[in-house]
Write an enzyme that holds these catalytic residues in place. Structure first.
Site, PDB file in Angstrom:
ATOM      1  N   CYS A 113      27.825  45.959  39.227  1.00  0.00           N
ATOM      2  CA  CYS A 113      28.949  45.542  38.379  1.00  0.00           C
ATOM      3  C   CYS A 113      30.232  46.304  38.693  1.00  0.00           C
ATOM      4  CB  CYS A 113      28.591  45.703  36.908  1.00  0.00           C
ATOM      5  SG  CYS A 113      27.154  44.712  36.393  1.00  0.00           S
ATOM      6  N   HIS A 250      35.268  45.451  32.842  1.00  0.00           N
ATOM      7  CA  HIS A 250      34.080  44.681  33.211  1.00  0.00           C
ATOM      8  C   HIS A 250      33.597  43.957  31.967  1.00  0.00           C
ATOM      9  CE1 HIS A 250      30.235  43.448  34.588  1.00  0.00           C
ATOM     10  NE2 HIS A 250      29.559  44.412  34.007  1.00  0.00           N
ATOM     11  N   ASN A 280      28.286  38.088  31.530  1.00  0.00           N
ATOM     12  CA  ASN A 280      28.400  39.175  32.512  1.00  0.00           C
ATOM     13  C   ASN A 280      28.210  38.587  33.910  1.00  0.00           C
ATOM     14  OD1 ASN A 280      28.113  41.405  34.175  1.00  0.00           O
ATOM     15  ND2 ASN A 280      26.795  42.536  32.767  1.00  0.00           N
TER      16      ASN A 280
END
Length: 323
Positions: A113, A250, A280
């Site tokens: 990520c 993020h 996500n």
């Protein structure tokens, strides 16, 4: 002083939209449960015949169009991804070919990520060093291919997509008033690798495996480490948190984002949020958020942006840039 400025942004989301209700007859969960704990309402899943490179190519084409550039004017392609089409060659070389580029160089970067933040730092360093004039930086993921559909703690969180930025060299004065990337901060600590990982791989099981996560522990590390890395990058840029116009985090979990903003003493009005619609998307989440916000006209010249992310490794980092 050479700076890496943002010349254009673009993104691509697969056509299939999956609402939270899709999970209700498959798992012990509900739309209300998912929204309350994550802020996610829907996500996009790639079609069976789509690959990560396909998503990356479409995002790259959108970014080039926004920048008013042709592929022949790009010197390098960096793709941040944890879900490559193949073990090798890299997704980046596939994107390069898909764009019709027969020059320059291309490579993948894997920091889960945090991958896009790492990729931006790489591109910035190459531009500063004079190795490239323009770099196409892409985050692209198809995490739906590594989900365990019996694990409600993970499979409801992730989606697929791609985002891209064109970075271009420009001359600056070497001060915090310059446009472009002003500072970066990268970190990792492998002792936490068991908190977020995929239980497969070429050299271990020979299969792709499934994502595994200890959510509560990841949450705790995320809030602390994201705020800390953002402050370090701001210090290096010679800026304070009250000079930040936009936090572009993020997009993993709304509660993590809210807690991080609070630690940074930033109101939520200064936070770019796309987690409700995208879920996500790992390395794609920051460029997706940047592209969506840019398309909405939310950024104006001179705005200070902070992008920060944390992922498996654990790996985390931040970038401070002036739009």
């Amino acid at each position: 002083m050479r700076r890496a400025i943002v010349r254009g942004t673009g993104h691509y989301l697969p056509e299939r939209v999956v609402e939270n209700s899709w999970f209700e007859d498959k798992l012990d969960t509900s739309d209300e449960w998912i929204r309350a704990r994550t802020g996610i309402e829907r996500r996009h899943f790639a079609a069976d015949d789509q690959r990560t490179s396909d998503l990356g190519i479409l995002a790259a084409q959108a970014a080039l169009a926004d920048a008013g550039l042709e592929p022949g004017q790009i010197d390098a392609v960096i793709v941040a991804t944890s879900t490559p089409d193949l073990t090798f060659p890299s997704v980046a070389t596939m994107v390069q070919a898909g764009l019709g580029m027969r020059h320059g160089f291309a490579y993948d970067l894997q920091a889960v990520c945090a991958g896009f933040v790492y990729a931006l730092a790489n591109a910035d360093a190459m531009i500063r060093a004079g190795l490239a004039q323009r770099v196409l930086v892409i985050g692209a993921e198809i995490f739906s291919r590594i989900m365990d559909w019996t694990d409600r703690g993970t499979c409801v969180l992730f989606g697929d997509g791609a985002g891209a930025l064109v970075l271009e060299a420009a001359e600056g004065q070497g001060s915090s008033a310059d446009r472009g990337i002003l500072a970066t901060d990268l970190n990792s600590d492998g002792q936490y690798r068991d908190l977020l990982y995929v239980d497969g791989g070429v050299a271990s099981t020979g299969t792709a495996g499934h994502l595994r996560m200890q959510g509560n522990l990841v949450f705790r590390h995320a809030v602390e480490k994201l705020a800390d890395t953002a402050h370090r990058a701001l210090d290096r840029a010679g800026l304070d948190a009250d000079q930040v116009d936009w936090l572009v985090p993020h997009q993993a979990n709304l509660r993590i984002i809210e807690a991080t903003a609070k630690r940074m003493r930033l109101p939520m009005e200064k936070v770019v949020l796309t987690v409700a619609d995208h879920g996500n998307t790992s390395a794609a989440s920051i460029p997706l958020a940047l592209s969506v916000a840019n398309a909405q006209g939310r950024f104006k010249p001179g705005d200070v942006l902070v992008a920060e992310a944390i992922g498996g490794g654990l790996a985390w980092g931040s970038v401070v840039l002036r739009w």
